[in-house]
Design a protein around this motif. Structure first.
Motif, mmCIF file in Angstrom:
data_model
loop_
_atom_site.group_PDB
_atom_site.id
_atom_site.type_symbol
_atom_site.label_atom_id
_atom_site.label_comp_id
_atom_site.label_asym_id
_atom_site.label_seq_id
_atom_site.Cartn_x
_atom_site.Cartn_y
_atom_site.Cartn_z
ATOM 1 N N GLU A 1 -8.053 2.114 5.987
ATOM 2 C CA GLU A 1 -9.623 1.761 5.673
ATOM 3 C C GLU A 1 -9.644 0.388 5.559
ATOM 4 O O GLU A 1 -10.797 -0.165 5.849
ATOM 5 N N LYS B 1 -5.495 4.348 2.485
ATOM 6 C CA LYS B 1 -6.208 3.277 1.965
ATOM 7 C C LYS B 1 -5.920 1.833 2.865
ATOM 8 O O LYS B 1 -6.979 0.997 3.080
ATOM 9 N N TYR C 1 0.873 -1.206 -0.069
ATOM 10 C CA TYR C 1 0.176 0.123 -0.006
ATOM 11 C C TYR C 1 0.881 1.170 -0.157
ATOM 12 O O TYR C 1 1.692 1.571 0.988
ATOM 13 N N ASP D 1 -0.622 4.130 -0.307
ATOM 14 C CA ASP D 1 -1.492 5.225 -0.061
ATOM 15 C C ASP D 1 -1.855 4.781 1.660
ATOM 16 O O ASP D 1 -2.720 3.651 1.759
#
Length: 359
Positions: free
Chosen positions: A102, A99, A94, A96
């Protein structure tokens, strides 16, 4: 933080000393190690290759015949895992971080299922299970694993264990020989209670339903890098296999350690072998080529046995016995037979009358 973790289940105590840098877990079980272990094989090119080249296949959990055996379903959590676990496991995938967070919030609502599955894949890529039995005269093992047409190998436990250890490379690890912990109720282990996954992994690979208890199974556990994850062997899986050379799952041993090899009662079927009786104790055999998809395997098997195990060869049989009231009952037996290649693909099998009763 304590150096030693323990977990008890069904009379087994699993413990990990974190002062030891290895991945080994000690399992106290109170069972005496068997003097001999046995391996049953169906007849195939894979089993003949294993016999000839002296190795045992260290299975991935997805290759075991019970979908709950060593399964990721045996892991659960009683509370959400800390976000740091997800950062460590999924962080590289990841870019990000929002994200990732989340994803974390969604997964903890689902009892951390995605985390557990991903971690299980990583662990089982470095883990292999070699299943053996301590019971020679197992009436269910012959039909279940060989259809009475395969073969059984007999090993001295200590010699086999030492040979497997000696065959491993410096980067590979022998994790131990353990009996299966048979239990009436199969319960998942709460991984949130443990510092790392050592105990949960060893628990999952040694716990089975008591319905399998007839097998009297003992397991060699070994670890190597990149042993592979065969997702295509799992029902309705959308994941691709993590392919590695199949040899990465081989646990080699000195094949001179085979003390006995016994074929099933139906090994020498007339549909697979030409047969000619020579007197009362001798029969000439030749594997049939026509309409016999096992021809090459049977040919290789007979060549290897006649050259290397001719004095250790047994054929399964049946015998009547009398009980204390003089009533007949049936038992399994095995008789040692001399096997010799006499040319032209022909083998001579001669009875020795050395019959062992498997009571």
């Amino acid at each position: 933080m304590k150096d030693i973790e323990t977990f008890e289940c069904n009379g087994f105590t699993y413990s990990k000393d974190y002062a030891d840098s290895s991945t080994k877990v000690e399992i106290e079980h109170g069972k005496e190690s068997p003097t001999h272990l046995f391996k049953f094989y169906g007849m195939s090119k894979y089993s003949v290759d294993a016999l000839k080249n002296g190795y045992l296949y260290a299975s991935h959990p997805l290759e075991l015949n019970d979908i709950l055996d060593s399964s990721y379903f045996l892991f659960n959590v009683s509370k959400p895992l800390d976000y740091s676990y997800y950062e460590k496991l999924f962080g590289p995938a990841y870019s990000d971080k929002l994200k990732l967070y989340e994803f974390y919030l969604q997964d903890i609502k689902n009892d951390c299922h995605s985390y557990i599955f991903e971690l299980w894949q990583i662990l089982t890529n470095k883990f292999g299970v070699v299943s053996m039995t301590s019971k020679e005269d197992n009436a269910l093992m012959w039909p279940h694993y060989t259809m009475e047409s395969g073969f059984q190998l007999k090993f001295d436990t200590s010699n086999l264990e030492n040979s497997i250890k000696a065959s491993l490379e410096d980067t590979e690890e022998y994790l131990g020989l353990f009996p299966i912990n048979y239990t009436k109720i199969l319960k998942p282990i709460d991984i949130s209670q443990f510092r790392q996954m050592f105990i949960p992994l060893f628990y999952s690979t040694t716990i089975k339903s008591a319905q399998w208890e007839y097998e009297e199974e003992w397991r060699f556990l070994i670890s190597k890098n990149n042993m592979g994850v065969p997702h295509s062997k799992s029902g309705l899986s959308h994941l691709s296999d993590y392919d590695t050379p199949v040899e990465n799952r081989y646990a080699y041993y000195d094949n001179s350690l085979v003390e006995e090899i016994t074929v099933g009662r139906n090994f020498f079927k007339p549909r697979h072998f030409e047969q000619k009786r020579i007197g009362t104790k001798t029969v000439h055999l030749r594997p049939k080529n026509e309409s016999n998809w096992l021809y090459e395997d049977q040919k290789a098997f007979m060549e290897y046995v006649s050259e290397n195990l001719s004095d250790k060869f047994y054929v399964s049989g049946v015998k009547y016995e009398l009980d204390e009231n003089g009533i007949l009952y049936l038992i399994r037996t095995k008789e040692r037979m001399n096997v010799e290649q006499i040319g032209g693909g022909l083998y001579e099998l001669t009875r020795t009358d050395e019959v062992i009763k498997l009571l």
